[in-house]
Design an enzyme around this catalytic site. Sequence first.
Site, PDB file in Angstrom:
ATOM      1  N   CYS A  18      -2.500  -4.468   0.766  1.00 41.98           N
ATOM      2  CA  CYS A  18      -3.535  -4.268   1.020  1.00 41.98           C
ATOM      3  C   CYS A  18      -4.710  -3.857   1.627  1.00 41.98           C
ATOM      4  CB  CYS A  18      -4.611  -6.299   0.391  1.00 41.98           C
ATOM      5  SG  CYS A  18      -3.298  -6.318   1.703  1.00 41.98           S
TER       6      CYS A  18
ATOM      7  N   HIS B 292      -5.564 -11.466   4.077  1.00 37.93           N
ATOM      8  CA  HIS B 292      -5.982 -10.331   2.526  1.00 37.93           C
ATOM      9  C   HIS B 292      -7.117  -9.351   3.165  1.00 37.93           C
ATOM     10  CE1 HIS B 292      -5.638  -8.513  -0.991  1.00 37.93           C
ATOM     11  NE2 HIS B 292      -7.142  -8.872  -1.737  1.00 37.93           N
TER      12      HIS B 292
ATOM     13  N   ASN C 167     -11.551  -5.868  -4.467  1.00 37.49           N
ATOM     14  CA  ASN C 167      -9.793  -5.620  -4.315  1.00 37.49           C
ATOM     15  C   ASN C 167      -9.154  -4.844  -4.445  1.00 37.49           C
ATOM     16  OD1 ASN C 167      -7.913  -7.004  -3.976  1.00 37.49           O
ATOM     17  ND2 ASN C 167      -9.273  -8.999  -4.973  1.00 37.49           N
TER      18      ASN C 167
END
Length: 334
Positions: A134, A278, A301
């Site tokens: 990520c 994250h 995201n």
Amino acid sequence: MKFLCAVVLLFAAIAFAAAGDLEDELSWQSYKAQFQKKHHPKDEARRKANFIKRQRQIEKHNKENKEWEMGNNQFSDMTDEERQALLGAKPVIRKERSFNPAFPIEDRVLPISIDYRSDKCMQPVKQQADCGSCWSFATVVPLEFNTCKKTGTPVALSEQMLVDCDPYNYGCDGGDYTNAWKFIKEKGGIMINSSYPYVSGTTKTSGTCKFSSTSVAARVSTYGWTMPYPNATVSMQYLQDHGPLPSAMRVLDSLYQYKTGVYSDAACILADENLVDHAVVIVGYGTTTTTPAIPYWIVRNSWGTTWGNLGYMAIKRGVNMCNIESWTAYVDVI
């Protein structure tokens, strides 16, 4: 008579249970078809049990919560361990950030809302898949956006180059977007995606670095943390001046099934700002028209378009929900 009533109730209970089992089976088959899930026969029962558990959570939440809605997605049949493996934000600690200068909060009128999602310089939502990369996707988004603003031409950059080549981060085991910008600046730029496409979600490991300066498409000028922090107004100013802002946040179990609405979770108001795992990108902000009105961030995201609202979410703004306002950073390009 009592015996007859008991028998009737027993058969009714059996029929009710059978109907429930049939409904679960139909939902399971529909879910597998929608998300193209194919499991080994030995794994089918476990996956179905995971799905049914999440389905019950979704139904309960949507009945009780009117601010945001849950829904099924690619995570619904996964184990907790599989979902945790997708988290890979490892930002530098606060002590290191304290050496960065804090810019004064400007006394200016900010737009009521900003939304970069439909800007021509915003690339389509991507999918990190089965890899804790990520951080590399959060690194790339503002570079793509700001390079396009300079040149007028959209560009897709290589997350895989960072996963394979960046010595300051850890590939599929996580990393920090500011360290990645440091690497890109030292390396002389980041390659275009078509020359170094993303494969980590299928290979599950980083490979040998294949950097080539001939395919560099963006270069880093300056970067840093937004200061002071956490401060929603400061982040709004940086968002207007510098484009999309990567950030890190804490992911609770509830977030995996997010579908739409303004996300909030009382358990995600955290005393320790270092509890993040994250990396995402703030690409806008706004306020709902509901009563009471709810201020929110628009967040991009890297879990594909089947998660959330086509890969995006809204999260409550001004309360440092899940520590998202403690880790915003900016980057400028050459």
